[in-house]
Design a protein around this motif. Structure first.
Motif, mmCIF file in Angstrom:
data_model
loop_
_atom_site.group_PDB
_atom_site.id
_atom_site.type_symbol
_atom_site.label_atom_id
_atom_site.label_comp_id
_atom_site.label_asym_id
_atom_site.label_seq_id
_atom_site.Cartn_x
_atom_site.Cartn_y
_atom_site.Cartn_z
ATOM 1 N N GLY A 41 40.061 67.027 62.049
ATOM 2 C CA GLY A 41 40.986 67.407 63.106
ATOM 3 C C GLY A 41 42.412 67.468 62.599
ATOM 4 N N ASP A 76 32.852 71.757 62.472
ATOM 5 C CA ASP A 76 32.664 70.916 63.650
ATOM 6 C C ASP A 76 32.440 69.484 63.193
ATOM 7 O OD1 ASP A 76 31.718 69.603 65.969
ATOM 8 O OD2 ASP A 76 30.785 71.430 66.720
ATOM 9 N N LEU A 88 40.041 74.886 73.420
ATOM 10 C CA LEU A 88 40.748 74.463 72.210
ATOM 11 C C LEU A 88 41.678 75.565 71.706
ATOM 12 C CD1 LEU A 88 37.962 72.621 70.157
ATOM 13 C CD2 LEU A 88 39.720 71.606 71.619
ATOM 14 N N GLY A 115 44.574 69.616 63.023
ATOM 15 C CA GLY A 115 45.514 70.147 64.009
ATOM 16 C C GLY A 115 46.485 71.129 63.386
ATOM 17 N N ARG A 169 44.478 76.345 65.157
ATOM 18 C CA ARG A 169 45.081 75.143 64.587
ATOM 19 C C ARG A 169 45.006 75.174 63.063
ATOM 20 N NH1 ARG A 169 48.348 73.005 68.364
ATOM 21 N NH2 ARG A 169 47.236 72.665 70.310
ATOM 22 N N VAL A 212 41.614 62.343 67.374
ATOM 23 C CA VAL A 212 40.548 63.363 67.361
ATOM 24 C C VAL A 212 39.457 63.066 68.380
ATOM 25 C CG1 VAL A 212 38.667 64.339 65.967
ATOM 26 C CG2 VAL A 212 40.925 64.008 64.954
ATOM 27 N N HIS A 261 39.239 64.365 71.910
ATOM 28 C CA HIS A 261 39.155 65.813 72.120
ATOM 29 C C HIS A 261 37.710 66.317 72.182
ATOM 30 C CE1 HIS A 261 43.456 66.644 71.719
ATOM 31 N NE2 HIS A 261 43.467 65.743 70.762
ATOM 32 N N ASP A 298 39.291 71.505 60.827
ATOM 33 C CA ASP A 298 39.500 71.564 62.267
ATOM 34 C C ASP A 298 38.520 72.566 62.836
ATOM 35 O OD1 ASP A 298 42.116 70.469 64.043
ATOM 36 O OD2 ASP A 298 40.929 72.043 64.983
ATOM 37 N N ALA A 348 40.700 60.279 60.957
ATOM 38 C CA ALA A 348 40.475 61.013 62.212
ATOM 39 C C ALA A 348 41.558 60.557 63.183
ATOM 40 C CB ALA A 348 39.082 60.743 62.762
#
Length: 219
Positions: A43, A88, A10, A45, A69, A107, A110, A64, A104
């Motif tokens: 997420g 997480d 990641l 990003g 990110r 997401v 990933h 994230d 989301a």
């Protein structure tokens, strides 16, 4: 894949791949129509959705797992008013019934393996209030893979993509109301032209055949 390898991949992608928001204003507006109240963005990003979501909700928490990110998101959208945290999605650090909306966007694919999809969705269901809304999108694997093969796009952290039927099935395990919508996707570069945009909207009605999928789910 062990957790260290997953986390390293990641972080490595941060310097190799910049995330881009969809060029489809119709899709952005569709997502935003479901955003309300206290919202969680999973997420975030590079922060390409954060400003948009923040403009439609009362308060926004953007999270994230990637430190890189998250740093980019803070730099690009920090002034929007969101609270940024590193966390997480499989273990959300919030009490139950904390949010009216969870977003989301791109997401779930990933996560390091499909088994973790259930962890993510169970956690989202837990933190949503009764009648809360999840807006979740993901590529439709078979058609997205053809698109990538034709265009040469690389997505090295797409570890667990789903097809239409798999996506629908896993969402229904955790949400009693699930509606799936399609984004045909192939004509987006030409959607600035009204006739193309209308034709793209028509093709997007055939959800199982679309390149992108969006679920609107309620508890």
């Amino acid at each position: 894949m062990d957790e260290k390898t997953y986390l390293d991949s990641l972080e490595h992608s941060v310097t190799k791949q910049a995330h881009r928001q969809t060029g489809s204003r119709d899709f952005i507006d569709f997502v935003l129509t479901h955003v309300r109240g206290r919202c969680l963005e999973i997420g975030c990003g590079d922060g390409m959705w954060t400003k948009e979501i923040c403009s439609r909700c009362d308060t926004l928490v953007s999270m994230d797992l990637s430190a890189g990110r998250l740093s980019r998101a803070k730099a690009s959208a920090g002034a929007a008013g969101a609270k940024f945290i590193r966390a997480d999605a499989r273990h959300l650090p919030f009490k139950g019934n904390s949010f009216e909306t969870v977003c989301a966007i791109e997401v779930i694919e990933h996560l390091p393996q499909r088994a973790f999809h259930r962890h993510l969705l169970a956690e989202i269901s837990r933190v949503l209030i009764p009648s809360g809304t999840l807006v979740i999108s993901t590529p439709n694997k078979p058609f997205f893979r053809v698109y990538c093969a034709l265009t040469g796009e690389k997505h090295p952290t797409h570890f667990s993509e789903l097809n239409y039927f798999q996506f629908k099935a896993v969402l229904r395990q955790y949400f009693p109301e699930v509606r799936l919508y399609g984004r045909f996707g192939w004509l987006l570069p030409w959607c600035r032209f009204l006739p193309v945009r209308k034709f793209h909207g028509f093709l997007s009605r055939f959800t199982p055949l679309c390149k992108g999928l969006t679920g609107v789910c309620r508890k």
